[in-house]
Design an enzyme around this catalytic site. Structure first.
Site, short mmCIF file in Angstrom:
data_model
loop_
_atom_site.label_atom_id
_atom_site.label_comp_id
_atom_site.label_asym_id
_atom_site.label_seq_id
_atom_site.Cartn_x
_atom_site.Cartn_y
_atom_site.Cartn_z
N ASP A 49 -6.75 13.20 -8.33
CA ASP A 49 -6.44 11.95 -7.56
C ASP A 49 -7.61 11.35 -7.13
OD1 ASP A 49 -5.37 10.03 -6.00
OD2 ASP A 49 -4.22 11.28 -4.65
N MET A 50 -7.95 10.43 -7.55
CA MET A 50 -9.26 9.76 -7.33
C MET A 50 -9.39 8.22 -7.34
SD MET A 50 -11.44 10.32 -10.83
CE MET A 50 -12.77 9.14 -10.57
N ALA A 51 -10.46 7.56 -6.90
CA ALA A 51 -10.63 6.13 -6.87
C ALA A 51 -12.05 6.03 -7.50
CB ALA A 51 -10.51 5.61 -5.66
N LYS A 72 -19.46 2.25 -15.24
CA LYS A 72 -18.27 2.89 -15.70
C LYS A 72 -17.22 2.87 -14.37
CE LYS A 72 -20.69 6.08 -18.68
NZ LYS A 72 -21.00 7.55 -19.02
N HIS A 121 0.71 -1.07 0.13
CA HIS A 121 -0.02 0.09 -0.04
C HIS A 121 0.92 1.25 0.08
CE1 HIS A 121 -2.73 3.06 1.75
NE2 HIS A 121 -3.48 2.51 1.02
#
Length: 218
Positions: free
Chosen positions: A125-127, A175, A67
């Protein structure tokens, strides 16, 4: 505490033997030897930047990592060199496929940072999930309901009760799941690491089991 316990139990390697091999003029593979993902990420991006300086673009696949915390941190290193930086990693399977029940992919974050003239860089910056699994665990500890339909129970039904939640729901339905699958291709398939449900859980697996995560930097 999670990272410190990893060192104590030997799941994380505090004296890793890094190995980098060029795979082409602008590509390379980096074996982190189970170093903390934060250290592996910095080394991976350093190699990508070096390749880009000589070839115009650099792509590095990282294996045997863990991680890595915040994806943006590594992409910002490229922006400091007046380059566009991208970073990707996969994660423990907590995301169910669209219309699925069992979790199959991680929340697999990704990031792009682009330098800007006379101002701070642009950063995405994303998930592909509205919240992280860690945030769900925090809601469990505080006995707080989730503030949206972010999760599903073991039957695949949406729930705002963190105690009943077994999976996270992807953003944008199919998506979001597609984005998670894309990151899995880069960080799991390409790096030769375990992927999907074969990745040991971050918080519940025996601490002496390496997680064998992969990352990808561009």
């Amino acid at each position: 505490p999670h990272y410190l316990e990893g060192f104590k139990q030997g799941r994380l390697n505090k004296n890793p033997n890094y190995e980098f091999k060029k795979a082409g003029a602008a590509t390379g593979v980096f074996d982190a030897n189970h170093a903390p993902g934060h250290a592996a990420g910095m080394e991976g991006m350093k190699h990508a930047i070096k390749l880009a300086k000589s070839s115009g673009i650099g792509a590095v696949a990282v294996s045997n990592s863990s991680h890595f915390g915040v994806a943006a941190y590594f992409a910002f290193q490229a922006a400091k060199e007046d380059m566009i930086g991208l970073s990707f990693t996969h994660a423990t399977a907590h995301v169910a496929p669209y219309n699925g029940i069992q979790p199959f992919l991680g929340n697999n974050p990704f990031c792009l940072v682009a330098p800007c003239a006379n101002e701070e860089p642009f950063c995405l910056d994303m998930a592909p999930t509205p919240i992280s699994w860690n945030k769900l665990l925090g809601s469990r500890e505080r006995n707080e309901q989730l503030s949206g339909n972010y999760a599903a129970d073991h039957k695949g039904n949406e729930t705002d009760d963190p105690h009943h939640a077994t999976t996270l729901l992807p953003i944008g339905d199919y998506k979001g799941y597609g984005i998670a699958a894309m990151v899995e291709v880069l960080c799991g398939i390409l790096t030769g690491m375990p992927f999907g449900r074969d990745i040991p859980a971050m918080f519940t697996s025996p601490m002496d089991r390496p997680r064998h995560l992969g990352q990808f930097y561009l």
